[in-house]
Design a protein around this motif. Sequence first.
Motif, mmCIF file in Angstrom:
data_model
loop_
_atom_site.group_PDB
_atom_site.id
_atom_site.type_symbol
_atom_site.label_atom_id
_atom_site.label_comp_id
_atom_site.label_asym_id
_atom_site.label_seq_id
_atom_site.Cartn_x
_atom_site.Cartn_y
_atom_site.Cartn_z
ATOM 1 N N ARG A 159 2.025 -54.544 -47.080
ATOM 2 C CA ARG A 159 1.853 -55.424 -45.910
ATOM 3 C C ARG A 159 0.440 -55.992 -45.947
ATOM 4 O O ARG A 159 -0.512 -55.260 -46.196
ATOM 5 N N HIS A 200 0.105 -47.075 -31.911
ATOM 6 C CA HIS A 200 1.498 -46.963 -32.371
ATOM 7 C C HIS A 200 1.580 -45.891 -33.452
ATOM 8 O O HIS A 200 0.558 -45.490 -34.012
ATOM 9 N N ASP A 256 3.492 -45.245 -37.192
ATOM 10 C CA ASP A 256 4.236 -45.998 -38.201
ATOM 11 C C ASP A 256 5.621 -45.365 -38.340
ATOM 12 O O ASP A 256 5.745 -44.145 -38.339
ATOM 13 N N HIS A 284 -2.122 -44.421 -33.913
ATOM 14 C CA HIS A 284 -3.369 -45.044 -34.366
ATOM 15 C C HIS A 284 -3.443 -46.465 -33.836
ATOM 16 O O HIS A 284 -2.432 -47.026 -33.394
HETATM 17 FE FE LIG Z 1 0.116 -48.479 -38.305
#
Ligand SMILES: [Fe+2]
Length: 323
Positions: free
Chosen positions: A174, A194, A196, A251
């Motif tokens: 990404r 959020h 992952d 994070h």
């Molecule tokens: Fe992340």
Amino acid sequence: MGYLSGVDRKNLELPIVDLSGLDMTRFDEKSWAIARSKIAEALETYGGFEVVYDDVSSELRNELLGLIVPNMFTMPVLNKLSDGQELPYHGAWFTKLGFPFLALQLTDPNSLINVQEYANSIWPQGNDFFCNIVLKYAKHMQELMNMIHKMIVESLGLEDHYDSHMNSLAYSIRFSNYYKDTLDDGINLALPSHKDPNYISIICPHNVEGLEVEAANGEWLQSKPMKNSFTVLVGEAFKAWSNGRLYAPSHRVKLKSETEKRYAVVFSTIPNITNDVISAPKELIDEQHPLLFKPFKYYDYVKFRFSDEGERVDDALKAYCGV
Ligand SMILES: [Fe+2]
Ligand SMILES: O=C(O)CCC(=O)C(=O)O
């Protein structure tokens, strides 16, 4: 800003593990075992660590993050996209509504054809430089990722599952662009807190810090990547697969000034699209460790995670498949 050298490091930072020169085929048992136990300890407390990995040269890092990624975000095709659209072929992209952040995803960045198709969708004449750099970077990241997965699987006592586990994975990369726009919440939050959804993320920012990680005890740590290090974080897929043994940290990314611009490249392991059921191995389930998450299809979960309902709940994984 910039990177801190080892001597400047303070407490409340992610532990550092050096995997430079380690190799899956010819490795020294002792250094492997030491690194593995450091990783196991770090993942329990922090859900992540800072990995030193000299095998990626600073030249390659600079070409990717100093040249390719900034150039990519100047391309007109990216400005024409609107929320929810997908780039042709493999490039799902997303913005976090209301946040100064744009990310582009390329699944299977180790395939020449994939990377070329992706480049052609962004640069009308193609871009061989992009393809060479991305393929080179992805090769190193795949090696590093495989070592990290192997150490984790071994430290869970599941060596026998390593091959089938790795066969169920795919890789993705990404490219992210953070910028300060007119929004100002006073703390310059560029990417909200959020977790992952994937297995592991290996994050490489360019020169500008800003990533913060919430340890299991609720304390927020600042990631301080060095010139030759990357930040490794556990995601929800690994938390579920390990029946909660691995901690997946929240994070967030903060920009420190109005004018700050930040680029990052995140290399991830995700379930293979044809084999995406996540189910904890039976060895990790017993009376002391009852099953925490029912087996679930990863890509259905990701749809839920990014739906209005998934965004509303505190712990989307638990809401979706918690026992
Ligand atoms: Fe992340
Ligand atoms: O840019 C970073 O440091 C972290 C990015 C991140 O958390 C994400 O893209 O999921």
